[in-house]
Design a protein around this motif. Structure first.
Motif: not given
Length: 328
Positions: A183, A190-191, A199
């Motif tokens: 991030k 995001e997963s 991700a």
């Protein structure tokens, strides 16, 4: 494959030297990431040293001439480290403009950002780039450019060496896990699924966390935080984790240097050739695997004599080493 010109080679060397200075400056600045401050407890001031972004740390003692000197030395050291970083960053920005003009920029921006975040966190040695993105390391080491059709990829595979202590890696990630570090490179990561190994960001570029198969008694999931990615075990990666590694400094699309740790190029070529023979491998990937294997083998033969294919890599399985006749 196209070899770099002498001018391009010169600027590759200049970029690598600048980046090594930058990495040293980063290491010097790392102890100053978190601050030192006065903290009042029961009407008494204590010098407090922060250790993470959550405000955890330790007291260095009551306010006194000695602790005031500690704070002054810390403030002075922090300012000097930040100024050194700024100066080298300015030099790299200037070099980056030249690199772009010379068409040396190759590594996709998002890949570069992820790898630089790993490096800045002190995790460069814990992760090996495998798959297509490793080709950029071989380009840099061999002073050549592969055909773009061999390089196109929408993901990067990060091979973690599970023999390393997970707690140490977690601490370097500041408690936010690998996903938190991703991030920092792009806040949209995001997963893909809860407790999964992948991700993806808003542009659907994917980062996969993978490990080599482990013994049955090692059932503990490899993850760096409670809501982090969980590494997937992939057959065949034990040969790459045990193979020697190549460290290279490539150049991204913006002309900035990128540190890449990849498997020994001979191991990569032989492993890719082996993958192309597997009946379980997706047919659409097998031809590309073989083309990448042959391209890397050709580069090694032509421009990297220090990597002799005749020297068998004992870390590789015999089935993988048997791919050698088809590559030479």
């Amino acid at each position: 494959m196209k070899l770099l010109s002498n001018q391009q080679r010169l600027h590759m060397v200049n970029t690598e030297q600048l980046f090594e200075n930058y990495r040293v400056a980063q290491r010097h600045a790392r102890p100053y990431v978190y601050g030192m401050r006065w903290k009042t407890v029961r009407q008494t001031e204590y010098l407090f040293r922060d250790k993470d972004r959550h405000g955890n740390g330790k007291s260095l003692g009551r306010r006194s001439p000695e602790t005031e000197q500690l704070l002054a030395a810390f403030t002075q050291g922090r300012a000097a480290a930040q100024e050194r970083l700024r100066q080298i960053r300015d030099q790299i920005n200037e070099q980056a403009r030249l690199n772009k003009a010379l068409r040396l920029g190759r590594v996709p921006r998002i890949v570069a950002r992820v790898l630089r975040e790993l490096d800045e966190a002190g995790l460069h040695g814990d992760f090996t780039v495998i798959g297509t993105q490793a080709l950029y390391a071989y380009e840099a080491a061999g002073a050549a450019h592969f055909l773009l059709e061999l390089l196109a990829s929408g993901d990067v595979d990060l091979l973690y060496d599970a023999r390393h202590r997970i707690t140490l890696a977690s601490e370097k990630m500041d408690g936010a896990g690998l996903l938190g570090l991703l991030k920092k490179a792009d806040k949209s990561f995001e997963s893909v699924r809860q407790h999964g190994y992948r991700a993806a960001n808003a542009g659907q570029f994917m980062v996969d966390l993978v490990i080599a198969p482990r013994d049955m008694q090692m059932a503990q999931p490899v993850t760096f935080g409670p809501s982090d990615l969980v590494a997937a075990e992939v057959p065949g990666l034990q040969w790459l984790i045990n193979a020697p590694k190549l460290d290279a400094v490539a150049i991204d699309e913006d002309g900035w240097p990128v540190p890449i740790k990849a498997p020994d190029p001979r191991a990569f070529a032989l492993h890719k050739a082996w993958l192309s023979t597997l009946t379980t491998r997706e047919p659409i990937k097998k031809q590309r695997d073989l083309a990448q294997a042959k391209a890397v083998a050709k580069l090694v033969r032509a421009e990297m004599p220090q990597f002799a294919f005749e020297e068998a890599l004992t870390s590789l399985h015999a089935d993988v080493r048997n791919m050698l006749p088809g590559l030479t």
